[in-house]
Design a protein around this motif. Structure first.
Motif, PDB file in Angstrom:
ATOM      1  N   ILE A 176      16.895 -32.707  -1.401  1.00  0.00           N
ATOM      2  CA  ILE A 176      17.466 -32.225  -0.183  1.00  0.00           C
ATOM      3  C   ILE A 176      18.738 -31.172  -0.446  1.00  0.00           C
ATOM      4  N   ASN A 177      19.518 -31.677  -1.550  1.00  0.00           N
ATOM      5  CA  ASN A 177      20.627 -31.046  -2.048  1.00  0.00           C
ATOM      6  C   ASN A 177      20.159 -29.642  -2.597  1.00  0.00           C
ATOM      7  N   GLN A 178      19.033 -29.654  -3.206  1.00  0.00           N
ATOM      8  CA  GLN A 178      18.683 -28.092  -3.699  1.00  0.00           C
ATOM      9  C   GLN A 178      17.956 -27.442  -2.767  1.00  0.00           C
ATOM     10  N   ALA A 179      17.582 -27.870  -1.512  1.00  0.00           N
ATOM     11  CA  ALA A 179      16.758 -26.957  -0.566  1.00  0.00           C
ATOM     12  C   ALA A 179      17.731 -25.706  -0.123  1.00  0.00           C
ATOM     13  N   LEU A 180      17.024 -24.610  -0.079  1.00  0.00           N
ATOM     14  CA  LEU A 180      17.512 -23.633   0.531  1.00  0.00           C
ATOM     15  C   LEU A 180      17.706 -23.641   2.129  1.00  0.00           C
ATOM     16  N   VAL A 181      18.946 -23.646   2.653  1.00  0.00           N
ATOM     17  CA  VAL A 181      19.273 -24.158   4.145  1.00  0.00           C
ATOM     18  C   VAL A 181      18.302 -23.101   4.730  1.00  0.00           C
ATOM     19  N   TYR A 182      18.500 -21.831   4.596  1.00  0.00           N
ATOM     20  CA  TYR A 182      17.960 -20.813   5.691  1.00  0.00           C
ATOM     21  C   TYR A 182      16.325 -21.001   5.232  1.00  0.00           C
ATOM     22  N   ALA A 183      15.764 -20.860   3.985  1.00  0.00           N
ATOM     23  CA  ALA A 183      14.342 -20.703   3.949  1.00  0.00           C
ATOM     24  C   ALA A 183      13.435 -21.951   4.151  1.00  0.00           C
ATOM     25  N   GLN A 184      14.127 -23.100   3.956  1.00  0.00           N
ATOM     26  CA  GLN A 184      13.402 -24.444   3.909  1.00  0.00           C
ATOM     27  C   GLN A 184      13.635 -25.156   5.227  1.00  0.00           C
ATOM     28  N   ILE A 185      14.645 -24.809   5.868  1.00  0.00           N
ATOM     29  CA  ILE A 185      15.464 -25.594   7.032  1.00  0.00           C
ATOM     30  C   ILE A 185      15.334 -24.694   8.452  1.00  0.00           C
ATOM     31  N   VAL A 186      16.091 -23.668   8.182  1.00  0.00           N
ATOM     32  CA  VAL A 186      16.247 -23.063   9.421  1.00  0.00           C
ATOM     33  C   VAL A 186      15.278 -22.312   9.762  1.00  0.00           C
ATOM     34  N   ASP A 187      14.606 -21.501   8.989  1.00  0.00           N
ATOM     35  CA  ASP A 187      13.496 -20.566   9.191  1.00  0.00           C
ATOM     36  C   ASP A 187      12.282 -21.261   9.868  1.00  0.00           C
ATOM     37  N   PRO A 188      11.900 -22.524   9.140  1.00  0.00           N
ATOM     38  CA  PRO A 188      10.662 -23.248   9.741  1.00  0.00           C
ATOM     39  C   PRO A 188      10.790 -23.900  11.008  1.00  0.00           C
ATOM     40  N   ILE A 189      12.143 -23.915  11.444  1.00  0.00           N
ATOM     41  CA  ILE A 189      12.430 -24.374  13.022  1.00  0.00           C
ATOM     42  C   ILE A 189      12.432 -23.339  13.713  1.00  0.00           C
ATOM     43  N   LEU A 190      13.178 -22.006  13.379  1.00  0.00           N
ATOM     44  CA  LEU A 190      12.500 -20.976  14.185  1.00  0.00           C
ATOM     45  C   LEU A 190      11.197 -20.262  14.490  1.00  0.00           C
ATOM     46  N   GLN A 191      10.446 -20.795  13.078  1.00  0.00           N
ATOM     47  CA  GLN A 191       8.871 -20.324  13.264  1.00  0.00           C
ATOM     48  C   GLN A 191       7.989 -21.445  14.203  1.00  0.00           C
ATOM     49  N   SER A 192       8.640 -22.451  14.528  1.00  0.00           N
ATOM     50  CA  SER A 192       7.976 -23.727  15.316  1.00  0.00           C
ATOM     51  C   SER A 192       8.447 -23.506  16.521  1.00  0.00           C
ATOM     52  N   ARG A 193       9.446 -23.102  16.721  1.00  0.00           N
ATOM     53  CA  ARG A 193      10.048 -23.188  18.414  1.00  0.00           C
ATOM     54  C   ARG A 193      10.289 -21.701  18.781  1.00  0.00           C
ATOM     55  N   CYS A 194      10.624 -20.557  17.898  1.00  0.00           N
ATOM     56  CA  CYS A 194      11.094 -19.348  18.624  1.00  0.00           C
ATOM     57  C   CYS A 194      10.363 -18.211  18.207  1.00  0.00           C
ATOM     58  N   THR A 195       9.529 -17.853  17.273  1.00  0.00           N
ATOM     59  CA  THR A 195       9.105 -16.768  16.990  1.00  0.00           C
ATOM     60  C   THR A 195       7.674 -16.352  17.609  1.00  0.00           C
ATOM     61  N   GLN A 196       7.172 -17.460  18.476  1.00  0.00           N
ATOM     62  CA  GLN A 196       6.059 -17.117  19.243  1.00  0.00           C
ATOM     63  C   GLN A 196       6.238 -15.949  20.328  1.00  0.00           C
TER      64      GLN A 196
END
Length: 497
Positions: free
Chosen positions: A179-199
């Motif tokens: 988790i410490n090496q995870a890219l915050v936008y690419a691996q955490i934020v963007d998947p949230i937006l893809q699942s909830r917002c980009t529809q």
């Protein structure tokens, strides 16, 4: 005539009659679909000799198909004025819908002998064309609402190939092992937006002129301006809209759509407050204590795997999986008997949510049943009920309570003092209550509180600003104009004698 007069005389400038009528399109469009399909099936059965159907029956179905398609076209056009749709798909859908109406009218006219026997042989071709256009219009309507790949998105690859769809793209989001090496936008934020917002906010459907599918579009914002203010989640519309009551027209995602979980909202808020970087890793950003459980819960999983807004997704909070004894079945039965919903928050755990969503008459007397679940009850939703301060003395006994909805109730500052005994209360919704600045004193003393909602209460901007200074860690949503609140938050000027 009555509708025309209403449109001309309405005193409410905020009413958009075009969109009001247009939003009936998804409802109206099902009428011609059903009637036309029924007409086609009955006509086929009649001609094949397997059904005994009068021609007039099919005629009536065609007439209602034509009427329904015409009205649906009008409503659909009005809905399209709101914008935010892919122009090419919208144009195809529009003309296909018009075609359904036109050919339905023609088929009805020929079938009803309005054109005489000389055009009778055109009846079946006209009906067939109407049905084909109906299928095409339905497909493009689905594309406008759900995206162009909504039919093939989850299809097996052989079916995708037959349909001419591209190969399923390989996910660029790898499971998070460190988790410490995870890219915050690419691996955490963007998947949230893809699942909830980009529809609703993508290249094909940009509601409000807003796209959230790329960093560039996210920074750009929409018709109402930027939605992301780096360093300040409270002033970022993409968070503020999510914090509005779900019944609010401006709430996002819209009511009925999958909502963000608390962990997802916390992660978005944390990312924005830490500068909304698109290239930093988790280790590069400060990690407040309240965000660490949400981050830890992602380790070893793809964020998309945790997107479902189920009770189980809330288990990022240690309190929600802490061992507690099973609830007394008689106590649960007593609550369900009066109409309350009693639901487990996570499979294999005994924590419960109790909701009065189906019991708007829930009373102070009935609140006496709640303490029987004082160990198990962690989420309590009593909004839109007539309860008063008397109920809060019962709620004060729920020592493990974390989330409390009291919106649209009759509680006051006096009753709010009872909640000071709740050591684990993290979320408090006081929307549309009579709470004043005096009640904020109690709110400031709640040690675990992280979010409080004060829309349409009697608190003042000065009171909210004072609470924010006392509790800078507290997320306060009040609907107060940010500039006004900033003015109240300024330190008083010093005077010299």
């Amino acid at each position: 005539m009555t509708l025309w007069l209403l449109l001309q005389t309405t005193p409410d400038a905020s009413v958009d009659w075009a969109l009001f009528i247009g939003r009936f399109h998804p409802l109206l469009v099902h009428l011609p679909i059903g009637f036309l399909l029924a007409a086609g099936l009955l006509e086929a059965g009649r001609r094949w000799g397997s059904l005994s159907v009068e021609r007039t029956t099919v005629g009536w179905l065609l007439l209602w198909s034509a009427l329904g398609a015409t009205v649906s076209c009008v409503a659909g056009y009005l809905l399209s004025l709101g914008g935010g749709y892919d122009t090419d798909i919208l144009t195809e859908h529009q003309w296909q819908g018009i075609g359904v109406a036109v050919f339905s009218w023609l088929a009805w006219a020929v079938q009803a002998d309005w054109t005489g026997q000389r055009l009778a042989r055109l009846y079946l071709p006209l009906l067939t064309i109407a049905l084909v256009l109906l299928g095409a219009a339905g497909h493009h309507g689905g594309s406008l609402t759900h995206g162009s790949d909504y039919l093939t998105q989850y299809a097996p690859q052989p079916i995708r190939t037959l349909a001419g769809a591209p190969d399923r793209p390989k996910s660029v989001v790898k499971p998070i092992t460190d988790i410490n090496q995870a890219l915050v936008y690419a691996q955490i934020v963007d998947p949230i937006l893809q699942s909830r917002c980009t529809q609703c906010h993508n290249a094909e459907k940009a509601k409000g002129g807003l796209r959230l599918d790329t960093p560039e579009q996210l920074k750009k914002g929409g018709e109402d301006g930027p939605v992301l203010l780096a360093g300040n989640s409270l002033k970022s519309a993409m968070v503020g809209r999510c914090l509005l009551p779900e019944s609010d027209d401006d709430h996002m995602p819209p009511k009925g759509k999958p909502q963000l979980t608390e962990s997802q909202l916390a992660l978005l808020t944390w990312w924005i407050d830490q500068g909304a970087s698109f290239d930093k890793r988790v280790a590069d950003l400060p990690q407040p204590d309240k965000i660490r459980p949400a981050l830890v819960s992602l380790a070893g999983n793809s964020p998309v795997d945790q997107e479902q807004p189920t009770a189980g997704s809330a288990t990022s909070s240690p309190e929600l999986t802490r061992p507690v004894p099973p609830a007394n079945p008689q106590a649960v039965a007593a609550l369900t008997k009066i109409g309350l919903l009693v639901l487990p928050l996570a499979a294999g755990h005994n924590q419960l949510e109790v909701s009065a969503v189906n019991t708007p008459t829930f009373s102070d007397a009935q609140a006496a049943l709640l303490p029987a679940l004082k160990d198990q009850l962690v989420w309590l939703k009593l909004g839109n009920t007539p309860i008063t301060d008397a109920s809060l003395t019962q709620i004060a006994q729920l020592s493990n309570l974390q989330k409390l909805h009291l919106e649209h109730t009759r509680i006051t500052d006096t009753g709010l003092k009872s909640l000071a005994s709740l050591p684990k209360l993290e979320y408090l919704n006081l929307y549309a209550t009579d709470i004043t600045d005096a009640g904020l004193t109690t709110i400031a003393t709640l040690p675990a509180l992280t979010s409080v909602y004060l829309w349409q209460t009697r608190v003042t901007p000065a009171g909210i600003a004072a609470l924010q200074r006392t509790r800078p860690d507290l997320l306060i949503s009040s609907g107060t104009d940010s500039r006004t609140l900033a003015d109240f938050s300024k330190p008083e000027p010093t005077t010299t004698k």
